[in-house]
Motif scaffolding. Sequence first.
Motif, short mmCIF file in Angstrom:
data_model
loop_
_atom_site.label_atom_id
_atom_site.label_comp_id
_atom_site.label_asym_id
_atom_site.label_seq_id
_atom_site.Cartn_x
_atom_site.Cartn_y
_atom_site.Cartn_z
N GLU A 1 0.83 -1.19 0.00
CA GLU A 1 0.00 0.00 0.00
C GLU A 1 0.87 1.25 0.00
O GLU A 1 2.03 1.23 0.37
CB GLU A 1 -0.92 0.01 1.23
CG GLU A 1 -1.91 -1.15 1.25
CD GLU A 1 -2.90 -1.08 0.10
OE1 GLU A 1 -2.98 -0.04 -0.56
OE2 GLU A 1 -3.60 -2.07 -0.12
N SER A 2 0.27 2.34 -0.41
CA SER A 2 0.99 3.60 -0.50
C SER A 2 1.45 4.07 0.87
O SER A 2 0.74 3.95 1.86
CB SER A 2 0.08 4.67 -1.13
OG SER A 2 0.73 5.90 -1.23
N SER B 1 5.15 2.49 -4.22
CA SER B 1 4.19 1.54 -3.70
C SER B 1 3.41 0.98 -4.88
O SER B 1 3.40 1.56 -5.97
CB SER B 1 3.25 2.21 -2.69
OG SER B 1 2.54 3.27 -3.30
N HIS C 1 2.79 6.11 -6.12
CA HIS C 1 1.90 4.94 -6.11
C HIS C 1 1.63 4.47 -7.54
O HIS C 1 1.07 5.22 -8.35
CB HIS C 1 0.59 5.30 -5.41
CG HIS C 1 -0.24 4.11 -5.05
ND1 HIS C 1 0.30 2.92 -4.59
CD2 HIS C 1 -1.58 3.92 -5.09
CE1 HIS C 1 -0.68 2.06 -4.35
NE2 HIS C 1 -1.83 2.64 -4.65
#
Length: 325
Positions: A6-7, A47, A13
């Motif tokens: 996840e970011s 990410s 991202h």
Amino acid sequence: MIAHRESSAGAHHVVVLGYEGMSPFELGVATEVFALPRPELEVDWYSFALCAERPGPLGAVGGFAIEAPHGLEALGRADTIIVPGSADVHADPADAVLEALLAAHARGARLVSICSGAFVLAATGLLDGLTAATHWRYAALLRSRFPRVRVDPEVLYLDHGQILTSAGTAAGIDLCLHLVRRDHGADIANRVARRMVVAPHRDGGQAQFIELPVQAVGNGDPIAAAIAHALDHLDEPLDVDVLARVAHLSPRQFSRRFRATTGTSPGRWLIEQRIHASLPLLEHDERGIEALGQAVGFPSPASYRQHFREIVGVSPAAYRSRFRA
């Protein structure tokens, strides 16, 4: 189940848009480049996430399933969206997918297609008036279905800033490494390429960025010896006769075996290697363009600028302005 990270605060991202019938190779390319943690690089790495129109298992080429944990809402959080090859180049994606891509583009996300993923971007209308790359096999169809898109079947990839497209399959590696180069510079991109055991740039006479990958050669191979010598002496005068002597072959034998090993001529390969060697100098060295050209073996500034623009697509000064740390 594809692992995803996840970011985190500050991380760029990357989200891959998955769908039924997708190619696992193209997903694997994006995963290898952007999803693996790389603490040794000491930069704020990406990410990564995989999404689909509907979260859940997606049938992949090869008869197995890939789990997409996110829906299209993930595109709303993406800085870069990667669209792998389309499962059906004759049909448009669902309206919800097109709307999500348009919304992401409108807020500034970077949209990237691999292979026939260009059909998905073309269906949004965002490629209208732009030149796009796709697999050569699909170039005529893309041109026919989307006549406002200028299709270039020759290049490995094209970069229009916020929208980037690449040719078939392995060209996705070239484009993903180009994104790393844009974001973090040539040195980081080269280190990622070495970890992947691929060339950081390729040229098959059609690439925007450089260097035909050299096939593996064993210890004691005369071509390997000549290549090693050339890479250590790029700033010196080198030609086929010099390298043939290093390889203990006649110039004709050397040229024939060199092309069989690398897919290109010794002269062209030397030009590409010299341009490649100049990239980190343009990023980090304070000397002028003329001095850097001489440092990698070009006899004149005009020769350096000509070959640089031919291979990279921009002038050395423009490259330095864009990528200088």
